[in-house]
Design a protein around this motif. Structure first.
Motif, PDB file in Angstrom:
ATOM      1  N   SER A 311       0.822  -1.219   0.000  1.00 44.46           N
ATOM      2  CA  SER A 311       0.000   0.000   0.000  1.00 44.46           C
ATOM      3  C   SER A 311       0.852   1.263   0.000  1.00 44.46           C
ATOM      4  N   TYR A 312       2.088   1.144  -0.484  1.00 46.56           N
ATOM      5  CA  TYR A 312       2.996   2.284  -0.444  1.00 46.56           C
ATOM      6  C   TYR A 312       2.533   3.395  -1.383  1.00 46.56           C
ATOM      7  N   LEU A 313       2.408   4.584  -0.843  1.00 43.55           N
ATOM      8  CA  LEU A 313       2.193   5.798  -1.617  1.00 43.55           C
ATOM      9  C   LEU A 313       3.335   6.752  -1.295  1.00 43.55           C
ATOM     10  N   HIS A 314       3.365   7.881  -1.978  1.00 42.80           N
ATOM     11  CA  HIS A 314       4.439   8.842  -1.722  1.00 42.80           C
ATOM     12  C   HIS A 314       4.443   9.225  -0.244  1.00 42.80           C
ATOM     13  N   GLY A 315       5.530   8.936   0.434  1.00 44.16           N
ATOM     14  CA  GLY A 315       5.637   9.252   1.851  1.00 44.16           C
ATOM     15  C   GLY A 315       5.599   8.045   2.750  1.00 44.16           C
ATOM     16  N   GLY A 316       5.129   6.899   2.234  1.00 50.13           N
ATOM     17  CA  GLY A 316       5.110   5.710   3.075  1.00 50.13           C
ATOM     18  C   GLY A 316       3.910   4.832   2.806  1.00 50.13           C
ATOM     19  N   PRO A 317       3.848   3.673   3.446  1.00 50.67           N
ATOM     20  CA  PRO A 317       2.720   2.753   3.260  1.00 50.67           C
ATOM     21  C   PRO A 317       1.465   3.253   3.963  1.00 50.67           C
ATOM     22  N   VAL A 318       0.312   2.985   3.371  1.00 52.75           N
ATOM     23  CA  VAL A 318      -0.965   3.354   3.978  1.00 52.75           C
ATOM     24  C   VAL A 318      -1.263   2.457   5.176  1.00 52.75           C
ATOM     25  N   ARG A 319      -0.946   1.174   5.037  1.00 57.95           N
ATOM     26  CA  ARG A 319      -1.190   0.216   6.118  1.00 57.95           C
ATOM     27  C   ARG A 319       0.145  -0.239   6.675  1.00 57.95           C
ATOM     28  N   SER A 320       0.616   0.469   7.682  1.00 62.36           N
ATOM     29  CA  SER A 320       1.964   0.224   8.199  1.00 62.36           C
ATOM     30  C   SER A 320       1.995  -0.776   9.352  1.00 62.36           C
ATOM     31  N   SER A 321       0.852  -1.080   9.970  1.00 61.10           N
ATOM     32  CA  SER A 321       0.833  -1.957  11.131  1.00 61.10           C
ATOM     33  C   SER A 321       0.300  -3.337  10.767  1.00 61.10           C
ATOM     34  N   PRO A 322       0.726  -4.388  11.477  1.00 63.18           N
ATOM     35  CA  PRO A 322       0.142  -5.724  11.262  1.00 63.18           C
ATOM     36  C   PRO A 322      -1.370  -5.713  11.456  1.00 63.18           C
ATOM     37  N   ARG A 323      -1.855  -4.934  12.425  1.00 61.30           N
ATOM     38  CA  ARG A 323      -3.304  -4.846  12.649  1.00 61.30           C
ATOM     39  C   ARG A 323      -4.010  -4.390  11.380  1.00 61.30           C
ATOM     40  N   SER A 324      -3.542  -3.327  10.771  1.00 61.20           N
ATOM     41  CA  SER A 324      -4.226  -2.779   9.599  1.00 61.20           C
ATOM     42  C   SER A 324      -4.126  -3.716   8.403  1.00 61.20           C
ATOM     43  N   ARG A 325      -3.024  -4.444   8.277  1.00 65.69           N
ATOM     44  CA  ARG A 325      -2.864  -5.328   7.124  1.00 65.69           C
ATOM     45  C   ARG A 325      -3.715  -6.589   7.278  1.00 65.69           C
ATOM     46  N   TYR A 326      -3.758  -7.149   8.489  1.00 65.49           N
ATOM     47  CA  TYR A 326      -4.626  -8.313   8.668  1.00 65.49           C
ATOM     48  C   TYR A 326      -6.094  -7.907   8.505  1.00 65.49           C
ATOM     49  N   ARG A 327      -6.457  -6.757   9.045  1.00 65.98           N
ATOM     50  CA  ARG A 327      -7.844  -6.292   8.916  1.00 65.98           C
ATOM     51  C   ARG A 327      -8.205  -6.082   7.449  1.00 65.98           C
ATOM     52  N   GLN A 328      -7.277  -5.532   6.661  1.00 64.08           N
ATOM     53  CA  GLN A 328      -7.524  -5.339   5.241  1.00 64.08           C
ATOM     54  C   GLN A 328      -7.794  -6.678   4.555  1.00 64.08           C
TER      55      GLN A 328
END
Length: 394
Positions: A311-328
């Motif tokens: 989910s990397y966009l300019h400036g960094g990933p949108v989902r940077s935490s394991p919580r957000s990635r598993y939830r996605q």
């Protein structure tokens, strides 16, 4: 033998003849076989390469081969691969570019001839998964042409389930151990006092034409009854189940659930669940070049929403935490997939449970989210319930 019946019986020799007929038609026959301590999918030269006499024992984070005394070939659970490994390969070259002597670029699209596959032993959950990927990769405005070519040339032979694994939950996802549609031929393996045999049903004209070339006998009542009984019994012996609720609504109402923190403490974000999932389809592309800079290639390969850069966009990933990635991943699989493709992205095969290195169980997580939501709603109702004087509680 002309006029092949809608249902017939093959013995083991007939099964081997089926493989040889398909190979003689120029098809690459792929089916389950035993290798490296697992039942894997590989090209078959003979039915003898099928995993006769082998079953599997699975649990969350566990997979083991176990011998079977009945000598059956299709009483194992789904292995680490799915058929997307062949229809939607892990790595595929898209084009190459070469710098000419005058400095111009010559771009060549990769247009190699696609194999004509015959898939032997496709589980009903995987039939549904193939149908899901059909919608994803060929059902929109932008078809994946490579997938489309491979899929249109594929001949599917289903193997109905008679031995569900401890991680199977297809029934609670609206499927089941029976093959109802999407196949050319469907096999149901029977091994009893009357012998080892396969009830075979046709699901297409192509299937009927192939069956007519294979030695078989008409389906008898005993074999039909035994086959249906075995499949019906499997339906009642699923190892897992999703909570009997609207999963789409549940996920939408659980975005701020505390359970995500619990699973994030266990999840390694390794992406195993997406790699073994038969419906996950995400890819990325990369360009590679030689040392001279005169030749470059673009390759497409699988990607995972558990990858930090996914989910990397300019400036960094949108989902940077394991919580957000598993939830996605879980929310997309069980809920927002409907918004995109009008179906769930889960078929209940249980691969993500068995092949998770820390044993995270998608059915347990969905149940926990449901329980948390129910407790929250009940607590809110208690707060709003009038007291004995007819006034709402503070």
């Amino acid at each position: 033998m002309s006029g092949s019946p809608a249902a017939a019986v093959l013995d083991r020799n007939g099964l081997d003849a089926l493989v040889k007929v398909l190979a003689a038609q120029g098809r690459t026959v792929v089916g389950p076989t035993v290798r490296d301590g697992a039942v894997v999918l590989s090209e078959l030269a003979s039915a003898d390469e099928l995993p006769f006499g082998w079953g599997t024992r699975v649990e969350a984070g566990q997979y083991r081969l176990v011998p079977r005394e009945d000598g059956t070939a299709f009483t194992h659970t789904t292995g680490p691969q799915s058929w997307k490994s062949f229809l939607h390969p892990q790595r595929e070259k898209l084009w190459s570019a070469d710098r000419t002597a005058d400095g111009r670029l010559n771009v060549t699209e990769e247009r190699r001839e696609q194999p004509s596959y015959a898939f032997l032993g496709v589980r009903p959950c995987d039939l549904r998964a193939i149908a899901v990927q059909d919608r994803v990769l060929t059902g929109g405005h932008y078809e994946d042409s490579g997938y489309g070519e491979r899929r249109r040339g594929a001949f599917l032979i289903a193997a109905e389930c008679t031995e569900p694994g401890a991680t199977c939950f297809c029934v609670s996802m609206g499927g089941g151990p029976a093959a109802d549609a999407g196949f050319d031929l469907a096999l149901t393996e029977v091994a009893d006092e009357a012998g080892h045999r396969f009830l075979v049903r046709t699901g297409s004209e192509a299937g009927a034409e192939v069956l007519a070339l294979v030695p078989h006998r008409p389906a008898d009542t005993g074999t039909r009854t035994a086959a249906r009984g075995a499949v019906d019994s499997a339906r009642d012996r699923m190892g897992r189940a999703m909570p009997p609720v609207d999963l789409r609504a549940l996920m939408g109402a659980s975005l701020t659930a505390e359970r995500w923190d619990d699973v994030a403490e266990r999840c390694l974000t390794c992406g195993n669940c997406t790699m073994v999932c038969p419906t996950c389809f995400c890819t990325t592309t990369e360009e590679v070049t030689d040392l001279t800079g005169d030749h470059a290639e673009r390759w497409q390969h699988w990607d995972s929403c558990f990858d930090l850069d996914f989910s990397y966009l300019h400036g960094g990933p949108v989902r940077s935490s394991p919580r957000s990635r598993y939830r996605q991943w879980l929310t997309h699989k069980l809920s927002t997939w409907y918004d995109q493709f009008d179906s769930s992205g889960c078929v209940g095969c249980g691969r993500c449970i068995a092949w998770c290195p820390v044993g995270i169980d998608i059915t347990v997580e969905a149940t926990a989210l449901h329980d948390e939501l129910a407790a929250r709603l009940n607590g809110r109702a208690d707060e709003e319930r009038p007291d004995d004087r007819g006034e709402s509680r503070p």
